[in-house]
Design a protein around this motif. Structure first.
Motif, short mmCIF file in Angstrom:
data_model
loop_
_atom_site.label_atom_id
_atom_site.label_comp_id
_atom_site.label_asym_id
_atom_site.label_seq_id
_atom_site.Cartn_x
_atom_site.Cartn_y
_atom_site.Cartn_z
N THR A 43 46.77 74.69 59.86
CA THR A 43 47.29 74.06 58.78
C THR A 43 47.63 72.51 58.94
O THR A 43 47.10 71.66 58.10
CB THR A 43 48.74 74.37 58.27
N MET A 44 48.27 72.08 60.21
CA MET A 44 48.21 70.50 60.50
C MET A 44 46.93 69.89 60.40
O MET A 44 46.71 68.79 59.86
CB MET A 44 48.93 70.35 62.08
N ASN A 45 45.74 70.68 61.05
CA ASN A 45 44.56 69.98 61.19
C ASN A 45 43.66 69.99 59.99
O ASN A 45 43.28 68.79 59.58
CB ASN A 45 43.83 70.90 62.32
N GLU A 46 43.72 70.91 59.34
CA GLU A 46 42.74 71.12 58.15
C GLU A 46 43.44 70.39 56.73
O GLU A 46 42.50 69.94 55.81
CB GLU A 46 42.22 72.48 57.99
N ARG A 47 44.68 70.45 56.72
CA ARG A 47 45.30 69.95 55.36
C ARG A 47 45.96 68.62 55.57
O ARG A 47 46.44 68.16 54.51
CB ARG A 47 46.13 71.17 55.10
N ILE A 48 46.47 68.33 56.95
CA ILE A 48 47.25 66.97 56.89
C ILE A 48 46.63 66.11 58.03
O ILE A 48 46.29 64.90 57.22
CB ILE A 48 48.50 67.50 57.64
N ILE A 49 46.30 66.20 58.98
CA ILE A 49 45.63 65.29 59.92
C ILE A 49 44.26 64.91 59.70
O ILE A 49 43.97 63.84 59.44
CB ILE A 49 45.85 65.63 61.51
N LYS A 50 43.41 65.65 59.67
CA LYS A 50 42.15 65.39 59.35
C LYS A 50 42.01 64.65 58.12
O LYS A 50 40.96 63.82 57.96
CB LYS A 50 41.24 66.70 59.55
N PRO A 51 42.34 65.14 57.05
CA PRO A 51 41.79 64.55 55.52
C PRO A 51 42.69 63.28 55.48
O PRO A 51 42.33 62.25 54.53
CB PRO A 51 42.35 65.71 54.37
N ASN A 52 43.75 63.09 55.99
CA ASN A 52 44.63 61.70 55.92
C ASN A 52 44.32 60.67 57.09
O ASN A 52 44.68 59.57 56.67
CB ASN A 52 46.13 62.20 55.74
N PHE A 53 44.06 61.09 58.16
CA PHE A 53 43.88 60.18 59.35
C PHE A 53 42.60 60.06 59.84
O PHE A 53 42.34 59.21 60.57
CB PHE A 53 45.01 60.64 60.20
N GLY A 54 41.86 61.22 59.64
CA GLY A 54 40.43 61.18 60.27
C GLY A 54 40.29 61.48 61.64
O GLY A 54 39.34 61.52 61.94
N TYR A 55 41.35 62.02 62.25
CA TYR A 55 41.27 62.84 63.59
C TYR A 55 41.67 64.24 63.23
O TYR A 55 41.87 64.75 62.45
CB TYR A 55 42.58 62.07 64.40
N GLU A 56 41.34 64.74 64.55
CA GLU A 56 41.52 66.39 64.66
C GLU A 56 42.70 66.45 65.44
O GLU A 56 43.09 65.94 66.44
CB GLU A 56 40.36 66.96 65.11
N PHE A 57 43.46 67.55 65.27
CA PHE A 57 44.85 67.94 65.70
C PHE A 57 44.76 69.30 66.34
O PHE A 57 43.87 70.11 65.93
CB PHE A 57 45.58 68.04 64.55
N GLY A 58 45.34 69.30 67.49
CA GLY A 58 45.57 70.62 68.39
C GLY A 58 46.70 70.66 69.04
O GLY A 58 47.42 69.53 69.04
N PHE A 59 46.98 71.92 69.63
CA PHE A 59 48.20 71.76 70.76
C PHE A 59 47.66 72.15 72.08
O PHE A 59 46.59 72.60 72.46
CB PHE A 59 48.93 73.22 70.28
N ASP A 60 48.32 71.23 72.89
CA ASP A 60 48.03 71.26 74.49
C ASP A 60 48.72 72.29 75.14
O ASP A 60 50.01 72.09 75.07
CB ASP A 60 48.19 69.51 75.03
N TYR A 61 48.26 73.34 75.78
CA TYR A 61 49.35 74.42 76.12
C TYR A 61 49.29 73.91 77.65
O TYR A 61 49.92 75.19 78.37
CB TYR A 61 48.27 75.74 75.89
N ASP A 62 48.97 72.98 78.14
CA ASP A 62 49.10 72.75 79.63
C ASP A 62 50.70 72.27 79.84
O ASP A 62 51.05 72.74 81.13
CB ASP A 62 48.28 71.63 79.98
N SER A 63 51.52 72.34 78.80
CA SER A 63 53.15 72.30 79.31
C SER A 63 53.51 73.60 79.48
O SER A 63 54.71 73.67 79.78
CB SER A 63 53.41 71.55 77.68
N TYR A 64 53.07 74.70 79.31
CA TYR A 64 53.64 76.01 79.79
C TYR A 64 53.25 76.47 81.23
O TYR A 64 52.35 76.83 81.52
CB TYR A 64 52.90 77.12 78.80
N GLU A 65 54.61 76.22 81.85
CA GLU A 65 54.52 76.40 83.53
C GLU A 65 54.14 77.99 83.57
O GLU A 65 53.36 78.35 84.87
CB GLU A 65 55.72 76.29 84.05
#
Length: 442
Positions: free
Chosen positions: A362-384
């Motif tokens: 939802t964040m990537n396809e409907r908010i970030i990409k169409p409004n800012f031109g970048y792609e969005f994702g979550f970085d899972y490296d934070s999970y020990e």
């Protein structure tokens, strides 16, 4: 006349939608209240929300679409150092990440707005807190919703809407959602253009649009939760009453009558005994001058299967939320340390990450990409919990003699050794045989 869609299936699904609030007819407030008051519900939902809020947002530009897809597919799913290295290689090859902490005043208004949205999306929440509330509403109410506060400059705020307080206003089969309105005050309306719901799946396709409200996970486990509440009440009663109730009566009624004449004598004995008791203990003692018999009215707690029932209900509720019972309810009975480690990974992969995937899309396809031109994702490296066990990996690799030491070291990002032999598999050290290089023999 109703405005029809060019899609006949949509006309059927929303046949009875009209310009009023789509009815739900479910006690949503009860489900939300259970999150606020019941430990069983709170523990499971808050575990999901807390773990989801640890995911770090990232923005990037794609260099290689194939590698970027591989990166998304492997995110959080690696099982050892080798697979983790494959994920990191796909990430390096596939994207150019823009680090939020590196964005400054010289990077322009658009990137600064994007940085704010992904760190402090509104005046009341951090990004992690917003994600936490989105998961809680999604699981308790059945749907959560991001609202993008927008001006002529673009999106300036991102908010988590309290969906238990919102009705969906129907329109027509062509335009099923006219607005989102706050219950009790239909003057406050949210434009669907700036609303981005994330729903659990519901089968309530009643041609009135009820499925748009999703399906509360708390509702699914509601019967088991009520049984659990009764079991806890039974334990509490047992704690207060000593676990059982009795009726006392004289064994010999004639003895009771003869004792009435000795009332003064018996009162003196009773006073002497009470004087030796602490004041707070006196109400717990009863004296009678004749033998008694009793009838047991309640079974002992251990005979009522209360403990077994509670354990079974915990397993059912944990299953509804796709969580291992040992992790979410801290039940370590019958499990080894290694099993618990794997259960913690399963909790992330089966419970938390599917939710994050929904929000990411939802964040990537409907908010970030169409409004800012970048792609969005979550970085899972934070999970020990997902950190590769380097020692275990090296112990396994030590038994593999057909891979060179430097190749093994590279899987764990260790520096190469200078020794020439480190580039040759150990099985060839004691012989003159060298591994064949296919390119040199063409």
């Amino acid at each position: 006349m109703k405005e029809l869609s060019s899609n006949p299936l949509q006309n059927g699904i929303f046949e009875y939608v009209r310009n009023i609030a789509i009815p739900l007819n479910e006690p949503i407030y009860k489900y939300v209240d259970l999150f606020n008051t019941n430990a069983l519900v709170y523990t499971a939902v808050d575990f999901l929300a807390m773990k989801a809020s640890q995911a770090k947002p990232m923005i990037f530009k794609t260099k290689d679409r194939g590698a970027e897809k591989e990166m998304r597919k492997m995110a959080g799913m690696w099982k050892d150092s080798y697979e983790y290295k494959q994920y990191k290689d796909a990430k390096t090859k596939g994207i150019d990440e823009i680090y939020l902490e590196d964005i400054g005043l010289g990077d322009g208004d658009e990137l600064l707005r994007l940085k704010r949205i992904l760190t402090r999306p509104n005046d009341f929440q951090t990004f992690g807190e917003m994600l936490h509330s989105l998961v809680v509403f999604n699981q308790t109410v059945g749907w959560s919703m991001l609202y993008a506060n927008t001006t002529n400059k673009g999106i300036i705020d991102l908010n988590s809407a309290p969906t238990h307080e919102i009705d969906i206003e129907g329109g027509s089969p062509k335009n099923p959602i006219l607005s989102y309105k706050f219950k009790g005050n239909y003057q406050i309306k949210l434009d669907p253009k700036f609303c981005f719901p994330v729903r659990t799946f519901s089968t309530k396709y009643d041609r009135m649009g009820t499925h748009l409200y999703g399906n509360s996970k708390v509702k699914i486990a509601y019967a088991e939760i009520l049984t659990y509440i009764e079991a806890v009440a039974r334990e509490y009663t047992a704690f207060k009453t000593g676990d059982s109730a009795h009726i006392l009566s004289p064994k010999d009624p004639e003895a009771q009558q003869s004792a009435a004449g000795d009332k003064g004598f018996f009162q003196k004995i009773m006073n002497d005994i009470f004087s030796g008791l602490r004041k707070k203990d006196r109400h717990q003692a009863v004296f009678v001058p004749y033998a008694l018999e009793h009838i047991n009215l309640a079974s002992a707690l251990k005979d009522a299967n209360v403990i077994e029932s509670k354990k079974a209900i915990k397993e059912i509720v944990a299953g509804v939320f796709h969580l291992p019972v040992r992790v979410v309810y801290n039940d370590t009975s019958g499990g080894t340390y290694n099993n618990l480690k794997e259960d913690k990974k399963d909790a992330l992969r089966n419970g938390v990450f599917p939710l994050l995937n929904q929000f990411e899309e939802t964040m990537n396809e409907r908010i970030i990409k169409p409004n800012f031109g970048y792609e969005f994702g979550f970085d899972y490296d934070s999970y020990e919990e997902l950190n590769p066990d380097v020692i275990a990996d090296m112990e396994r690799l030590a038994k593999v003699d057909f891979i060179s030491d430097n190749e093994k070291r590279s899987w764990n990002d260790f520096e190469k050794l200078e020794d020439e032999r480190a580039n040759t598999p150990q099985k060839y050290w004691e012989s003159n045989i060298e591994p064949m290089n296919f390119d040199e023999n063409l």
